[in-house]
Design an enzyme around this catalytic site. Structure first.
Site, PDB file in Angstrom:
ATOM      1  N   THR A 240      -2.214  -7.337   3.073  1.00  0.00           N
ATOM      2  CA  THR A 240      -2.145  -5.911   3.380  1.00  0.00           C
ATOM      3  C   THR A 240      -3.519  -5.440   3.860  1.00  0.00           C
ATOM      4  O   THR A 240      -4.555  -5.926   3.403  1.00  0.00           O
ATOM      5  CB  THR A 240      -1.707  -5.088   2.152  1.00  0.00           C
ATOM      6  OG1 THR A 240      -2.699  -5.147   1.130  1.00  0.00           O
ATOM      7  CG2 THR A 240      -0.378  -5.602   1.602  1.00  0.00           C
ATOM      8  N   GLY A 241      -3.508  -4.515   4.811  1.00  0.00           N
ATOM      9  CA  GLY A 241      -4.764  -4.037   5.369  1.00  0.00           C
ATOM     10  C   GLY A 241      -5.501  -5.124   6.118  1.00  0.00           C
ATOM     11  O   GLY A 241      -6.725  -5.237   6.036  1.00  0.00           O
ATOM     12  N   ALA A 242      -4.754  -5.906   6.908  1.00  0.00           N
ATOM     13  CA  ALA A 242      -5.321  -7.091   7.560  1.00  0.00           C
ATOM     14  C   ALA A 242      -6.091  -6.784   8.829  1.00  0.00           C
ATOM     15  O   ALA A 242      -6.669  -7.691   9.427  1.00  0.00           O
ATOM     16  CB  ALA A 242      -4.194  -8.083   7.879  1.00  0.00           C
ATOM     17  N   ASN A 243      -6.103  -5.537   9.251  1.00  0.00           N
ATOM     18  CA  ASN A 243      -6.672  -5.228  10.570  1.00  0.00           C
ATOM     19  C   ASN A 243      -8.144  -4.823  10.537  1.00  0.00           C
ATOM     20  O   ASN A 243      -8.723  -4.529  11.583  1.00  0.00           O
ATOM     21  CB  ASN A 243      -5.848  -4.131  11.256  1.00  0.00           C
ATOM     22  CG  ASN A 243      -5.777  -2.858  10.454  1.00  0.00           C
ATOM     23  OD1 ASN A 243      -6.004  -2.872   9.246  1.00  0.00           O
ATOM     24  ND2 ASN A 243      -5.466  -1.763  11.105  1.00  0.00           N
ATOM     25  N   SER A 244      -8.786  -4.811   9.366  1.00  0.00           N
ATOM     26  CA  SER A 244     -10.200  -4.435   9.332  1.00  0.00           C
ATOM     27  C   SER A 244     -10.839  -4.943   8.049  1.00  0.00           C
ATOM     28  O   SER A 244     -10.153  -5.292   7.086  1.00  0.00           O
ATOM     29  CB  SER A 244     -10.384  -2.907   9.433  1.00  0.00           C
ATOM     30  OG  SER A 244      -9.849  -2.270   8.282  1.00  0.00           O
ATOM     31  N   GLY A 245     -12.174  -4.963   8.055  1.00  0.00           N
ATOM     32  CA  GLY A 245     -12.942  -5.242   6.846  1.00  0.00           C
ATOM     33  C   GLY A 245     -12.574  -6.545   6.162  1.00  0.00           C
ATOM     34  O   GLY A 245     -12.440  -7.597   6.779  1.00  0.00           O
TER      35      GLY A 245
ATOM     36  N   TYR B 288     -10.910   7.104  -7.414  1.00  0.00           N
ATOM     37  CA  TYR B 288     -11.000   5.734  -6.909  1.00  0.00           C
ATOM     38  C   TYR B 288     -11.161   4.748  -8.065  1.00  0.00           C
ATOM     39  O   TYR B 288     -10.478   3.715  -8.116  1.00  0.00           O
ATOM     40  CB  TYR B 288     -12.181   5.601  -5.951  1.00  0.00           C
ATOM     41  CG  TYR B 288     -12.352   4.190  -5.408  1.00  0.00           C
ATOM     42  CD1 TYR B 288     -11.451   3.672  -4.487  1.00  0.00           C
ATOM     43  CD2 TYR B 288     -13.405   3.389  -5.830  1.00  0.00           C
ATOM     44  CE1 TYR B 288     -11.589   2.371  -4.010  1.00  0.00           C
ATOM     45  CE2 TYR B 288     -13.557   2.095  -5.347  1.00  0.00           C
ATOM     46  CZ  TYR B 288     -12.654   1.595  -4.432  1.00  0.00           C
ATOM     47  OH  TYR B 288     -12.792   0.316  -3.953  1.00  0.00           O
TER      48      TYR B 288
END
Length: 321
Positions: free
Chosen positions: A23-28, A179
């Site tokens: 998940t969230g593979a497109n950055s960082g 957070y």
């Protein structure tokens, strides 16, 4: 504490014929995890909210690794309908799921709510991944051999408390406390999942937690940008330049947790250098409150109620028998 000195991405095993969701593979960190897994031959499902950007990132990886197998799929962890749609599409397309990397997250943003009226950080970082893991649970169980759920936390979980009376910050809201709460919730979930798997006699699914230390990613930038604070943005950039390790280094604990031999359910992997902010992966201990079984059980039940997703461990064990 068990030292993993010397482990780098070059020591990852061959992942050919393994299927991994990030998940969230497109950055960082998610980008670096995806890139490293692709290099070892894994089929990586890039689960991202911004699919146009993810397609651009996919193209960048394919330029470097033309034989990589990457599949961009839409997933918005702030929308339960999107989570269900992703899980349904995945199960219709793939027979196996070897590793689920619960990586995506938002950090220290002004108070906002998900489509389901959850506080955004708690909703995305914890509840979204709780629901996703539950909806993909059968795929993890039915895949031959060992499978893993790897949940990304943060060293900032140590300042966190679970405010059961105001989980969504409706009465009082501090973006940093919110957070920290969400990252503590990640650990309570990961450890509770491990305990429930153990109690059900399910040995082939491991639940592992990790944290990246202080890594320079886009995550820190989002809060100052949404607030329109140029001063905070420049302070963040300066701190990253002076103290942070690279995102590539920050991805190592998740890669270790996802692929390395000897990982055990309930492990917490983080960088072993200065103040656990940088360095190579090792098994560590998290905060005392993260091991609170009563709080974890209470959070689990609340998470089931909020997401409408349940995990049927008894049925899973019966199927194995």
């Amino acid at each position: 504490m068990t030292n993993r000195e010397g482990w780098t991405a070059e020591r990852m095993p061959d992942m050919t014929e393994k299927t991994v969701v990030v998940t969230g593979a497109n950055s960082g960190l998610g980008y670096e995890v995806t890139r490293a897994l692709a290099r070892t031959g894994a089929t990586v499902i890039m689960a991202c909210r911004r699919t146009n950007h993810a397609m651009t990132v996919k193209g960048r990886i394919l330029t470097e690794l033309p034989d990589a197998t990457l599949d961009v799929r839409e997933l918005d962890l702030a929308d339960r309908n999107s989570i269900r749609a992703f899980a349904d599409d995945f199960e219709a397309t793939y027979d196996d799921l070897h590793v689920l990397c619960n990586n995506a997250g938002v950090m220290a943003i002004p108070r906002r709510e998900t489509d389901d009226n959850f506080e955004m950080q708690f909703g995305v970082n914890h509840l979204g991944h709780f629901a996703l893991t539950g909806l993909l649970f059968d795929s993890l169980l039915e895949t031959p051999g060992e499978t893993r759920v790897v949940t990304q936390s943060s060293s900032l979980h140590e300042r966190g408390d679970i405010d059961f009376g105001d989980l969504h910050g409706e009465q009082a809201y501090d973006k940093r406390d919110a957070y920290a709460q969400s990252k503590l919730a990640n650990l309570l979930f990961a450890y509770e999942l491990d305990r429930r798997l153990d109690d059900a006699g399910i040995e082939d699914v491991l639940s592992v937690a990790c944290h990246p230390g202080y890594a320079s990613t886009n995550l820190q930038r989002r809060g100052p940008e949404q607030e329109g604070s140029l001063i905070r943005l420049w302070v963040m950039r300066l701190a990253n330049a002076m103290f942070a390790q690279s995102a590539e280094r920050g991805a190592l604990p998740m890669l270790y947790a996802a692929t390395a031999d000897g990982v055990m359910g309930g492990d917490y992997i983080g960088p072993g250098g200065l103040m656990n902010m940088r360095g190579l992966p090792e098994v560590q201990s998290s905060s005392e409150q993260s091991y609170d079984e009563s709080a974890a059980n209470r959070l689990w039940k609340i998470s089931e109620d909020m997401t409408g997703v349940t995990y049927d461990f008894a049925q899973s064990k019966a199927a194995d028998d």
